[in-house]
Design a protein around this motif. Sequence first.
Motif, PDB file in Angstrom:
ATOM      1  N   ASP A 128       5.804   4.131   6.780  1.00 14.96           N
ATOM      2  CA  ASP A 128       4.456   3.838   6.291  1.00 14.96           C
ATOM      3  C   ASP A 128       4.198   4.273   4.854  1.00 14.96           C
ATOM      4  OD1 ASP A 128       2.219   2.477   7.854  1.00 14.96           O
ATOM      5  OD2 ASP A 128       1.131   3.924   6.645  1.00 14.96           O
ATOM      6  N   VAL A 129       5.110   3.902   3.998  1.00 14.24           N
ATOM      7  CA  VAL A 129       4.912   4.078   2.557  1.00 14.24           C
ATOM      8  C   VAL A 129       5.826   3.082   1.874  1.00 14.24           C
ATOM      9  CG1 VAL A 129       6.720   5.811   2.124  1.00 14.24           C
ATOM     10  CG2 VAL A 129       4.609   5.829   0.754  1.00 14.24           C
ATOM     11  N   GLY A 130       5.542   2.791   0.628  1.00 15.91           N
ATOM     12  CA  GLY A 130       6.369   1.816  -0.069  1.00 15.91           C
ATOM     13  C   GLY A 130       6.259   1.946  -1.571  1.00 15.91           C
ATOM     14  N   PRO A 131       6.813   0.976  -2.291  1.00 19.73           N
ATOM     15  CA  PRO A 131       6.852   1.054  -3.748  1.00 19.73           C
ATOM     16  C   PRO A 131       5.552   0.668  -4.430  1.00 19.73           C
ATOM     17  CG  PRO A 131       8.039  -0.872  -2.985  1.00 19.73           C
ATOM     18  CD  PRO A 131       7.648  -0.113  -1.763  1.00 19.73           C
ATOM     19  N   PHE A 132       4.535   0.329  -3.648  1.00 15.53           N
ATOM     20  CA  PHE A 132       3.200   0.195  -4.209  1.00 15.53           C
ATOM     21  C   PHE A 132       2.255   0.990  -3.321  1.00 15.53           C
ATOM     22  CE2 PHE A 132      -1.044  -1.706  -4.367  1.00 15.53           C
ATOM     23  CZ  PHE A 132      -1.307  -1.581  -5.733  1.00 15.53           C
ATOM     24  N   VAL A 164      -9.039  13.723  11.139  1.00 12.48           N
ATOM     25  CA  VAL A 164      -8.312  13.420   9.910  1.00 12.48           C
ATOM     26  C   VAL A 164      -7.050  12.601  10.188  1.00 12.48           C
ATOM     27  CG1 VAL A 164      -7.030  14.466   8.001  1.00 12.48           C
ATOM     28  CG2 VAL A 164      -9.211  15.432   8.699  1.00 12.48           C
ATOM     29  N   LEU A 165      -6.392  12.904  11.292  1.00  8.82           N
ATOM     30  CA  LEU A 165      -5.111  12.263  11.607  1.00  8.82           C
ATOM     31  C   LEU A 165      -5.266  11.151  12.642  1.00  8.82           C
ATOM     32  CD1 LEU A 165      -2.825  15.442  11.794  1.00  8.82           C
ATOM     33  CD2 LEU A 165      -3.370  14.024   9.796  1.00  8.82           C
ATOM     34  N   ALA A 166      -6.464  10.686  12.850  1.00  9.96           N
ATOM     35  CA  ALA A 166      -6.692   9.612  13.820  1.00  9.96           C
ATOM     36  C   ALA A 166      -5.787   8.398  13.583  1.00  9.96           C
ATOM     37  CB  ALA A 166      -8.160   9.194  13.798  1.00  9.96           C
ATOM     38  N   PRO A 167      -5.476   8.034  12.323  1.00 10.43           N
ATOM     39  CA  PRO A 167      -4.589   6.883  12.110  1.00 10.43           C
ATOM     40  C   PRO A 167      -3.171   7.065  12.665  1.00 10.43           C
ATOM     41  CG  PRO A 167      -5.845   7.363  10.118  1.00 10.43           C
ATOM     42  CD  PRO A 167      -6.060   8.510  11.048  1.00 10.43           C
ATOM     43  N   PHE A 168      -2.789   8.296  13.058  1.00  9.82           N
ATOM     44  CA  PHE A 168      -1.473   8.507  13.672  1.00  9.82           C
ATOM     45  C   PHE A 168      -1.300   7.644  14.915  1.00  9.82           C
ATOM     46  CE2 PHE A 168       0.224  12.923  12.226  1.00  9.82           C
ATOM     47  CZ  PHE A 168       0.032  12.572  10.902  1.00  9.82           C
ATOM     48  N   ASP A 233      -3.702   1.712   5.434  1.00  7.49           N
ATOM     49  CA  ASP A 233      -4.300   1.420   4.131  1.00  7.49           C
ATOM     50  C   ASP A 233      -3.383   1.866   2.994  1.00  7.49           C
ATOM     51  OD1 ASP A 233      -4.540   4.167   4.459  1.00  7.49           O
ATOM     52  OD2 ASP A 233      -6.556   4.303   3.612  1.00  7.49           O
ATOM     53  N   LEU A 234      -2.262   2.518   3.324  1.00  8.77           N
ATOM     54  CA  LEU A 234      -1.361   3.006   2.293  1.00  8.77           C
ATOM     55  C   LEU A 234      -0.184   2.061   2.080  1.00  8.77           C
ATOM     56  CD1 LEU A 234      -0.670   6.600   1.405  1.00  8.77           C
ATOM     57  CD2 LEU A 234       1.325   5.106   1.627  1.00  8.77           C
ATOM     58  N   GLY A 259      -2.656   3.445  12.043  1.00  6.36           N
ATOM     59  CA  GLY A 259      -2.688   3.233  10.607  1.00  6.36           C
ATOM     60  C   GLY A 259      -1.648   4.084   9.927  1.00  6.36           C
ATOM     61  N   HIS A 260      -2.096   4.920   8.984  1.00  4.85           N
ATOM     62  CA  HIS A 260      -1.174   5.771   8.236  1.00  4.85           C
ATOM     63  C   HIS A 260      -1.184   7.183   8.809  1.00  4.85           C
ATOM     64  CE1 HIS A 260       1.171   7.177   4.871  1.00  4.85           C
ATOM     65  NE2 HIS A 260       0.349   8.205   4.752  1.00  4.85           N
ATOM     66  N   ALA A 261      -0.099   7.599   9.427  1.00  4.40           N
ATOM     67  CA  ALA A 261       1.156   6.905   9.605  1.00  4.40           C
ATOM     68  C   ALA A 261       1.577   7.073  11.064  1.00  4.40           C
ATOM     69  CB  ALA A 261       2.227   7.505   8.687  1.00  4.40           C
ATOM     70  N   PRO A 262       2.343   6.131  11.625  1.00  7.44           N
ATOM     71  CA  PRO A 262       2.835   6.331  12.984  1.00  7.44           C
ATOM     72  C   PRO A 262       3.479   7.707  13.127  1.00  7.44           C
ATOM     73  CG  PRO A 262       3.342   4.115  12.219  1.00  7.44           C
ATOM     74  CD  PRO A 262       2.781   4.845  11.042  1.00  7.44           C
ATOM     75  N   ALA A 263       3.131   8.419  14.206  1.00  4.78           N
ATOM     76  CA  ALA A 263       3.545   9.816  14.361  1.00  4.78           C
ATOM     77  C   ALA A 263       5.004   9.980  14.736  1.00  4.78           C
ATOM     78  CB  ALA A 263       2.666  10.494  15.416  1.00  4.78           C
TER      79      ALA A 263
END
Length: 280
Positions: A128-132, A164-168, A233-234, A259-263
């Motif tokens: 869950d991250v990338g070059p943008f 805070v970590l709900a998107p996990f 969203d990331l 969402g950000h990021a799968p646990a």
Amino acid sequence: MRQKSFLGLSPAGFHRISYTEWGDPAASRVIICCHGLTRNGRDFDALAAELAKEARVICPDIVGRGSSAWLRDPAHYGYPQYCADMSGLIARLDVAELDWVGTSMGGLIGMTLAAQAGTPIRRLVINDVGPFVPKAALLRIADYVGLDNRFSSLTAIQTHLKKVLAPFGPLTEAQWQHIVAYGHRRREDGTFGLAYDPAIAVNVKTAVQDWDLWAIWDRINVPTLVLRGADSDLLLPQTAEEMTRRGPCAKLVTWPGMGHAPALMAQDQIDVVKEWLTAN
């Protein structure tokens, strides 16, 4: 499972880096699992326990997090220091090659190391991250990173982290308790804080802008798996799709309901990572 440490070096002096080691120390396959911005290596306990059946697994606490020391000068919290420390870890492990699993910040560290000439990274998993990285996501993170919150109990910390970590994604009560158990620190006054140096936010808050790292991505030439939460969203969907066409032309797996990021705690997520790493 073994707890170990080594010394890293910043311009302000040495600092201790802690890491958890799983599996047979003599195993031919070595995997480093590197966590996100405010997290620590114990997030990977479930994944590491499974991977350790066939490999030696190393889960570091990046400086300023978990059991690792805090830097004397917060200005040094940044990717040059993190990459230098992880290079030191690789040297300590005394291996010619390894696989890398990185969530968010850990993924960016892995991308940077994999893009270097002569990289020891054999296979790369980016969670869950990338070059943008869009400015809007960094603004959201900057809103809560660095707040030196005080909590009266572990229950209060769990309530905070669940928000805070709900998107996990959907986690069991036991998984939340695990996150809390290794995600807090006891203060001298008896209250609780989160298990990271609030000063890690110094450089985060000054770098709230769109990050364009495609030049790094395009230099990567190792088999790469990209994981994404469908509501992230990331790592935007268009960025993830472009990652399958440029650079290492990654394989993409997207999970709904997070969402950000799968646990990487659920068995289906663990299975995807393990099957891909052991494919050849």
